[in-house]
Design a protein around this motif. Structure first.
Motif, PDB file in Angstrom:
ATOM      1  N   ASP A  69       2.422   3.822   9.565  1.00  0.00           N
ATOM      2  CA  ASP A  69       1.357   3.133   8.841  1.00  0.00           C
ATOM      3  C   ASP A  69       1.341   3.662   7.406  1.00  0.00           C
ATOM      4  O   ASP A  69       1.272   4.873   7.178  1.00  0.00           O
ATOM      5  N   GLY A  70       1.410   2.752   6.448  1.00  0.00           N
ATOM      6  CA  GLY A  70       1.478   3.157   5.051  1.00  0.00           C
ATOM      7  C   GLY A  70       0.309   4.005   4.599  1.00  0.00           C
ATOM      8  O   GLY A  70       0.451   4.837   3.694  1.00  0.00           O
ATOM      9  N   THR A  89       0.273   8.185   2.129  1.00  0.00           N
ATOM     10  CA  THR A  89      -0.197   8.162   0.746  1.00  0.00           C
ATOM     11  C   THR A  89      -0.429   9.602   0.294  1.00  0.00           C
ATOM     12  O   THR A  89      -0.484  10.530   1.107  1.00  0.00           O
ATOM     13  N   SER A 147      -1.092   4.934  -2.852  1.00  0.00           N
ATOM     14  CA  SER A 147       0.301   4.567  -2.611  1.00  0.00           C
ATOM     15  C   SER A 147       1.086   4.665  -3.922  1.00  0.00           C
ATOM     16  O   SER A 147       0.527   4.977  -4.982  1.00  0.00           O
ATOM     17  N   ILE A 187       8.203   2.997   5.888  1.00  0.00           N
ATOM     18  CA  ILE A 187       7.006   2.164   5.776  1.00  0.00           C
ATOM     19  C   ILE A 187       7.489   0.725   5.662  1.00  0.00           C
ATOM     20  O   ILE A 187       8.164   0.367   4.697  1.00  0.00           O
ATOM     21  N   LYS A 246      10.057   5.119   2.191  1.00  0.00           N
ATOM     22  CA  LYS A 246       9.274   5.228   0.955  1.00  0.00           C
ATOM     23  C   LYS A 246       8.574   6.569   0.785  1.00  0.00           C
ATOM     24  O   LYS A 246       8.032   6.845  -0.292  1.00  0.00           O
TER      25      LYS A 246
END
Length: 364
Positions: free
Chosen positions: A242-243, A247, A252, A340, A345
């Motif tokens: 999950d993005g 973070t 982000s 992600i 990422k």
């Protein structure tokens, strides 16, 4: 018996010793004849000695020629047949021919630089920066940049270089020189400046300013690249994250990019410009005093004050990372990457099994 003897009989009775036939004149004649014979023998002896030496010399020369011919047949460049001659390169005593050295002047000032160079990048055998030879497996960084540099878009203001270092490109018969400024990341070609890309910038800092922060990043990224080349297996695509969990300080990559543009509380330090061939535009490499650096499509966090929602921060061990976040999609010794969506990422770089920095990236 008293018969008178003839005269010849009386002469015979006297014997050969009565009349002295071996006179002085005959002795001297014999001596002269003996000396003449002796001189002849000496001349004959000297002639025989000379003939023997000449024959021996001929044999020695013949042996040397035969050995040389046999070795030449097996030497690099030898033809293996009659009259084969070794090439000049095969001779250890061959005098090297000096190569011509030229400053690169592009044939034009627009289009791609590769089409305006006096040499093809495929011809380059070695690259030197000052007295340092660029490793063979990193030459592609500079050569690829020369191929992809669009001269109109990468051009800079006409100004002299502040710190000039020569990059030398060695081909089979020539050496081509391009001045470079590590402080501004510029090539100087034919009186004009052109920005190099961000990869050249990191590489050149690693060579010319090895104690700089960009040089440290270059070594860190290069270590991960080498590990990736020798790694068996690829990326584990079976899961993603999950993005929001990946973070930093709740933001982000895109949110950090916007924040850094508008940020006024912390003044950035410009480390240099670079040309991005993917978008054909010039970008900046900046550093902030609170442990944030912005590179090309990457934001690097080197301070422990920046953490993820799960509490990951610089200085934590690999065991803590697994406990708080989980296993990565790509696991190297010095780098772990997390997926992600469709891309990797979120990246953790390690030094002695502890997080050295956190990197958010944005693939094209």
């Amino acid at each position: 018996m008293n018969e008178k003897q003839p005269e010849w009989y009386r002469e015979l009775q006297r014997g050969p010793h009565v009349q002295p036939n071996f006179t002085r004149e005959k002795k001297e004649a014999i001596v002269r004849q003996t000396e003449t014979l002796g001189h002849g023998e000496k001349r004959r002896s000297r002639w025989m000695i000379r003939f023997s030496w000449a024959a021996l010399s001929f044999i020695v020369v013949a042996v040397i020629v035969a050995v040389a011919f046999r070795e030449n047949v097996g030497a690099p460049g030898g033809g293996g047949g009659k009259g084969a001659v070794a090439s000049p390169e095969a001779s250890p005593n061959a005098t090297p021919i000096p190569k011509g050295q030229f400053f690169v002047i592009p044939s034009r000032q627009d289009g791609y630089l590769k089409d305006a160079l006096p040499f093809s990048t495929e011809e380059v055998k070695k690259i030197w920066v000052k007295e340092t030879q660029v490793p063979q497996d990193r030459m592609y960084v500079i050569l690829q940049n020369l191929n992809m540099l669009e001269m109109t878009k990468a051009g800079t203001d006409d100004k002299p270089l502040s710190t000039e270092s020569l990059i030398r490109f060695e081909t089979a018969d020539s050496v081509y020189r391009i001045p470079y400024d590590v402080d501004t990341n510029e090539y100087h070609l034919g009186g004009r400046g052109y920005y190099a890309d961000d990869q050249v910038m990191l590489l050149m800092h690693g060579i010319l300013q090895p104690d700089s922060k960009l040089a440290q990043l270059d070594r860190m990224f290069e270590q991960a690249r080498l590990e990736m080349e020798t790694r068996e297996g690829g990326i584990d695509e079976s899961f993603s994250y999950d993005g929001k969990r990946l973070t930093v300080a709740g933001k982000s990559y895109n949110e950090w990019e916007q924040l850094l543009l508008l940020r006024s509380s912390v003044q950035p330090i410009l480390l240099g410009h670079y040309y991005d061939d993917a978008v054909q535009a010039v970008g900046n490499v900046t550093e902030y005093s609170d442990g944030v650096m912005q590179l090309n499509r990457s934001i690097v966090f080197t301070d422990g004050n920046y953490a993820t929602p799960d509490g990951l921060a610089v200085g934590m061990s690999k065991e803590e990372v697994v406990q708080k976040l989980g296993k990565p999609n790509l696991q190297l010794d010095s780098k772990w990457s997390y997926k992600i969506g469709d891309y990797l990422k979120f990246h953790l770089y390690f030094d002695h099994n502890k997080i050295r920095c956190i990197v958010l990236s944005q693939p094209l």
